[in-house]
Design an enzyme around this catalytic site. Structure first.
Site, PDB file in Angstrom:
ATOM      1  N   GLY A 282       2.869  40.223  30.090  1.00  0.00           N
ATOM      2  CA  GLY A 282       3.981  40.031  31.020  1.00  0.00           C
ATOM      3  C   GLY A 282       4.528  41.589  31.138  1.00  0.00           C
ATOM      4  O   GLY A 282       4.423  42.346  30.338  1.00  0.00           O
TER       5      GLY A 282
ATOM      6  N   CYS B  73      -1.260  41.056  24.542  1.00  0.00           N
ATOM      7  CA  CYS B  73      -0.394  42.088  24.883  1.00  0.00           C
ATOM      8  C   CYS B  73       1.200  41.789  24.802  1.00  0.00           C
ATOM      9  O   CYS B  73       1.540  41.668  23.618  1.00  0.00           O
ATOM     10  CB  CYS B  73      -0.444  42.203  26.675  1.00  0.00           C
ATOM     11  SG  CYS B  73       0.215  43.856  27.174  1.00  0.00           S
ATOM     12  N   TYR B  74       1.941  41.231  25.792  1.00  0.00           N
ATOM     13  CA  TYR B  74       3.472  40.948  25.435  1.00  0.00           C
ATOM     14  C   TYR B  74       3.335  39.792  24.492  1.00  0.00           C
ATOM     15  O   TYR B  74       4.157  39.777  23.556  1.00  0.00           O
ATOM     16  CB  TYR B  74       3.882  40.585  26.867  1.00  0.00           C
ATOM     17  CG  TYR B  74       5.323  40.097  26.718  1.00  0.00           C
ATOM     18  CD1 TYR B  74       6.431  40.987  27.125  1.00  0.00           C
ATOM     19  CD2 TYR B  74       5.726  38.825  26.431  1.00  0.00           C
ATOM     20  CE1 TYR B  74       7.730  40.659  26.897  1.00  0.00           C
ATOM     21  CE2 TYR B  74       7.143  38.616  26.423  1.00  0.00           C
ATOM     22  CZ  TYR B  74       8.116  39.562  26.578  1.00  0.00           C
ATOM     23  OH  TYR B  74       9.510  39.283  26.457  1.00  0.00           O
TER      24      TYR B  74
ATOM     25  N   HIS C 190      -6.618  43.550  27.261  1.00  0.00           N
ATOM     26  CA  HIS C 190      -6.821  42.316  28.114  1.00  0.00           C
ATOM     27  C   HIS C 190      -8.370  41.897  27.908  1.00  0.00           C
ATOM     28  O   HIS C 190      -8.780  42.387  28.640  1.00  0.00           O
ATOM     29  CB  HIS C 190      -6.305  42.656  29.266  1.00  0.00           C
ATOM     30  CG  HIS C 190      -4.771  42.746  29.493  1.00  0.00           C
ATOM     31  ND1 HIS C 190      -3.946  41.459  29.856  1.00  0.00           N
ATOM     32  CD2 HIS C 190      -4.030  43.665  29.268  1.00  0.00           C
ATOM     33  CE1 HIS C 190      -2.664  42.265  29.719  1.00  0.00           C
ATOM     34  NE2 HIS C 190      -2.684  43.520  29.469  1.00  0.00           N
TER      35      HIS C 190
ATOM     36  N   GLU D 147      -9.112  39.211  29.240  1.00  0.00           N
ATOM     37  CA  GLU D 147      -9.333  38.508  30.574  1.00  0.00           C
ATOM     38  C   GLU D 147      -9.960  39.133  31.719  1.00  0.00           C
ATOM     39  O   GLU D 147     -10.294  38.494  32.632  1.00  0.00           O
ATOM     40  CB  GLU D 147      -8.055  37.659  31.085  1.00  0.00           C
ATOM     41  CG  GLU D 147      -6.958  38.273  31.371  1.00  0.00           C
ATOM     42  CD  GLU D 147      -6.075  38.862  30.151  1.00  0.00           C
ATOM     43  OE1 GLU D 147      -6.629  39.133  28.962  1.00  0.00           O
ATOM     44  OE2 GLU D 147      -4.862  39.239  30.580  1.00  0.00           O
TER      45      GLU D 147
ATOM     46  N   SER E  26      -8.379  26.543  57.931  1.00  0.00           N
ATOM     47  CA  SER E  26      -8.252  27.884  57.955  1.00  0.00           C
ATOM     48  C   SER E  26      -9.243  28.893  58.403  1.00  0.00           C
ATOM     49  O   SER E  26      -9.119  29.767  58.912  1.00  0.00           O
ATOM     50  CB  SER E  26      -7.495  28.309  56.625  1.00  0.00           C
ATOM     51  OG  SER E  26      -8.599  28.608  55.767  1.00  0.00           O
ATOM     52  N   GLY E  27     -10.298  28.263  58.207  1.00  0.00           N
ATOM     53  CA  GLY E  27     -11.766  29.202  58.375  1.00  0.00           C
ATOM     54  C   GLY E  27     -12.175  29.862  56.959  1.00  0.00           C
ATOM     55  O   GLY E  27     -13.368  30.210  56.960  1.00  0.00           O
ATOM     56  N   GLY E  28     -11.353  29.678  56.207  1.00  0.00           N
ATOM     57  CA  GLY E  28     -11.872  30.252  54.554  1.00  0.00           C
ATOM     58  C   GLY E  28     -12.708  29.173  54.118  1.00  0.00           C
ATOM     59  O   GLY E  28     -13.058  28.113  54.425  1.00  0.00           O
ATOM     60  N   VAL E  29     -13.281  29.455  52.834  1.00  0.00           N
ATOM     61  CA  VAL E  29     -14.089  28.578  52.217  1.00  0.00           C
ATOM     62  C   VAL E  29     -13.479  27.442  51.620  1.00  0.00           C
ATOM     63  O   VAL E  29     -14.100  26.315  51.560  1.00  0.00           O
ATOM     64  CB  VAL E  29     -15.136  29.503  51.086  1.00  0.00           C
ATOM     65  CG1 VAL E  29     -14.086  29.874  49.855  1.00  0.00           C
ATOM     66  CG2 VAL E  29     -16.098  28.631  50.529  1.00  0.00           C
ATOM     67  N   ASP E  30     -12.146  27.389  51.224  1.00  0.00           N
ATOM     68  CA  ASP E  30     -11.637  26.292  50.564  1.00  0.00           C
ATOM     69  C   ASP E  30     -11.415  25.179  51.238  1.00  0.00           C
ATOM     70  O   ASP E  30     -11.688  24.095  51.019  1.00  0.00           O
ATOM     71  CB  ASP E  30     -10.021  26.869  50.024  1.00  0.00           C
ATOM     72  CG  ASP E  30     -10.194  28.148  48.926  1.00  0.00           C
ATOM     73  OD1 ASP E  30     -11.174  28.414  48.564  1.00  0.00           O
ATOM     74  OD2 ASP E  30      -9.237  28.974  49.220  1.00  0.00           O
ATOM     75  N   SER E  31     -10.887  25.389  52.570  1.00  0.00           N
ATOM     76  CA  SER E  31     -10.727  24.219  53.612  1.00  0.00           C
ATOM     77  C   SER E  31     -11.763  23.732  54.099  1.00  0.00           C
ATOM     78  O   SER E  31     -12.011  22.609  54.361  1.00  0.00           O
ATOM     79  CB  SER E  31      -9.483  24.693  54.451  1.00  0.00           C
ATOM     80  OG  SER E  31      -9.964  25.611  55.356  1.00  0.00           O
TER      81      SER E  31
ATOM     82  N   LYS F   7     -11.265  29.781  42.954  1.00  0.00           N
ATOM     83  CA  LYS F   7     -11.967  29.868  44.036  1.00  0.00           C
ATOM     84  C   LYS F   7     -13.492  30.087  43.662  1.00  0.00           C
ATOM     85  O   LYS F   7     -14.250  29.269  44.264  1.00  0.00           O
ATOM     86  CB  LYS F   7     -11.764  31.227  44.735  1.00  0.00           C
ATOM     87  CG  LYS F   7     -12.058  31.348  46.141  1.00  0.00           C
ATOM     88  CD  LYS F   7     -11.757  32.562  46.771  1.00  0.00           C
ATOM     89  CE  LYS F   7     -11.587  32.398  48.073  1.00  0.00           C
ATOM     90  NZ  LYS F   7     -10.268  31.867  48.551  1.00  0.00           N
TER      91      LYS F   7
END
Ligand code: XMP
Length: 506
Positions: free
Chosen positions: A51, A78-79, A165, A167, A218-223, A362
């Site tokens: 954080g 970290c935090y 970190h 991650e 939207s044109g993106g991969v998700d939709s 994603k």
């Protein structure tokens, strides 16, 4: 499952994603809701995220002592580490050297977290404070030149802490450290995408019955993935709508055609470009641009949605990161920019929501997309931000500047594809700057715009490295753009990484 308690780090979502990639279901919760969520979900372990605050600062986020004492295995990052140490009687102080970036970690070979690793590993640090005195019962198992308590463990309790970190991709051994945390604490591997897909399919079929579903494309991969996913489960029952904001690239306009030809799905293309462009006229502030676009999008879609009588459901490609943000889970985090996408549609529409990807990231959606047969060029498409070209035109947005950017961008992308570089990078695009410079073309003096090329490598968009594209390739793209795009007489290449820069310029 593992509950991740979010103290506002930019990387909390990455922890959740990494944990799931290791086969364990994970959820992010706020520090305040942690006691309740622990009762509700009965997790097998907790992770305290990083954080931006200092644990000793007034108003810094904290957590109930009962959570630290709950007896579950805890990993503090970290935090998170600093908070556990402070709450247990240790000392956290401002470090004389802020440590930001790569560091060499040396561990003593005695902690299960570092099993299978070399004695020295590169890790990624981002801190101004450090634990200077460990509480009773804790001991250091690894350190760096600047930080002697870079990894700590409790002798009897299953509490572990990392100052670095694990991650982020810049800590190459990070996945092993997290996997060791999972193995040491015998956490159940219960997360499989295949089972998830099967469950969702059955659920949607039961929920929708013979009803109709409106879908924002939207044109993106998700939709796009969602459209095909639903089309396969409930064929003939979805109505996909795509809004033309006037801020799309030429290739985005092809989406409705692709869907019709490939999947027999007819997409309603709503042209609202005039409204968007007139509201953006004269606006140069990035946040204001984003807000105007977000609100206008909602307004246009709402109007369109209400036109379709008899529709009972609204499907959205909302992903887990959108859910966490809208739940206010990271109100502790510093605001960098207001992201907008179709995940932000208002719930007061008279529809029930269908959001089968709410729990996914994603890269997990891309796996589903491949499994259900979405065209590879759609699966592999570079991310494109909700506010579109508006955030790639620095300064005022005009039709003329949009046309310049579209043309230059199409050349850059075409060349990347021709040279088989497109799939090797995460995202590439052009940015049009409000700077003019002097040039010479033929025997004529020119005074035209500056254009920047941006290309980055990334795993998730949270951190990114500028792509080391071949110099002669960049030279070729620059020369094509200057020769073919009227209004540009100078091209530069952006060599900044994220952090400290962001991927988009606005
Ligand atoms: P930044 O610029 O924050 O971007 O480093 C990280 C990733 O997110 C994309 N991006 C957005 N996507 N709506 C979106 O759907 C947005 O408002 C938005 N802003 C940035 C960006 O293209 C990059 O992949």
């Amino acid at each position: 499952m593992i509950l991740i308690i979010d103290f506002g780090s930019q990387y909390t979502k990455l922890i959740a994603r990494k944990i799931r990639q290791l086969g364990v279901y994970s959820l992010i919760v706020t520090p305040e809701s942690a006691p309740r969520e622990i009762k509700l979900h009965e997790p097998e372990a907790l992770i305290f995220s990083g954080g931006p605050a200092s644990v000793y600062a007034k108003g810094a986020p904290t957590i109930a002592q009962s959570v630290v004492d709950c007896g579950l295995p805890i990993l503090g990052i970290c935090y998170g580490l600093q908070l556990i140490c402070r709450m247990s009687g240790g000392l956290v102080e401002r470090s004389s050297h802020r440590e930001f970036g790569k560091a060499l970690l040396r561990h003593n070979g005695r902690s299960p977290l570092f099993r299978g690793l070399d004695r020295e590993e590169t890790v990624w640090m981002s801190h101004g404070d450090k634990v200077t005195a460990l509480p009773a019962g804790f001991r250091a198992v690894a350190g760096t030149a600047n930080c002697e308590n870079a990894a700590v463990v409790h002798d009897r309790k299953k509490i572990f802490g990392l100052q670095f970190h694990p991650e982020v991709v810049h800590t190459p051994c990070g996945a092993t450290v997290l996997s060791n945390f999972i193995k040491t604490n015998k956490i159940t591997l219960d997360w499989k995408l295949k089972d998830f897909i099967r469950e969702k399919q059955a659920l949607i079929k039961a929920q929708v019955g013979s009803g109709k579903v409106l879908l924002a494309l939207s044109g993106g991969v998700d939709s796009a993935t969602l459209a095909l996913f639903l089309h396969q489960i409930i064929p003939g029952q979805i109505i996909p709508v795509m809004v033309n904001t006037g801020l799309l690239r030429d290739e985005d306009h092809l989406m409705p055609d692709i869907f019709r030809k490939e999947y027999g799905l007819s997409v309603k293309f709503v042209d609202a470009s005039k409204v968007f462009l007139s509201r953006l006229s004269g606006v140069t502030d990035p946040e204001q641009k984003r807000k105007i676009i977000g609100h206008t999008f909602i307004e246009v879609f709402e109007k369109e949605a209400l036109r379709h009588k008899g529709v009972k459901f609204l499907a959205q490609g909302t992903l887990y990161p959108d859910v966490i943000e809208s739940a206010g889970g990271n109100k502790l985090a510093a605001k960098i920019k207001s992201h907008h996408n179709v995940g932000g549609l208002p719930e007061r529409l008279p529809f029930s929501l269908i959001e089968p990807f709410r729990e996914l990231f994603k890269d997990e959606v891309r796996v589903i997309a491949r499994k259900i047969g979405l065209l590879p060029e759609l699966v592999g498409r570079h991310p494109f931000p909700g506010p579109g070209l508006a955030v790639r035109i620095i300064g005022e947005i005009t039709e003329e500047r949009l046309a310049i950017l579209r043309k230059a961008d199409a050349i850059f992308i075409e060349e990347l594809k021709t040279r088989k570089l497109y799939n090797k990078v995460w995202q590439s695009f052009c940015v049009l700057l409000p700077v003019q410079s002097v040039g010479v073309m033929g025997d004529e003096r020119t005074y035209e715009s500056l254009l920047a090329l941006r290309s980055v490598g990334s795993v998730d968009g949270m951190t990114a490295e500028w792509s080391r594209l071949p110099l002669e390739f960049l030279a070729h793209v620059s020369s094509r753009i200057i020769n073919e795009v009227r209004g540009v007489n100078r091209v530069v290449y952006d060599i900044s990484s994220k952090p400290p820069s962001t991927i988009e310029w606005e």
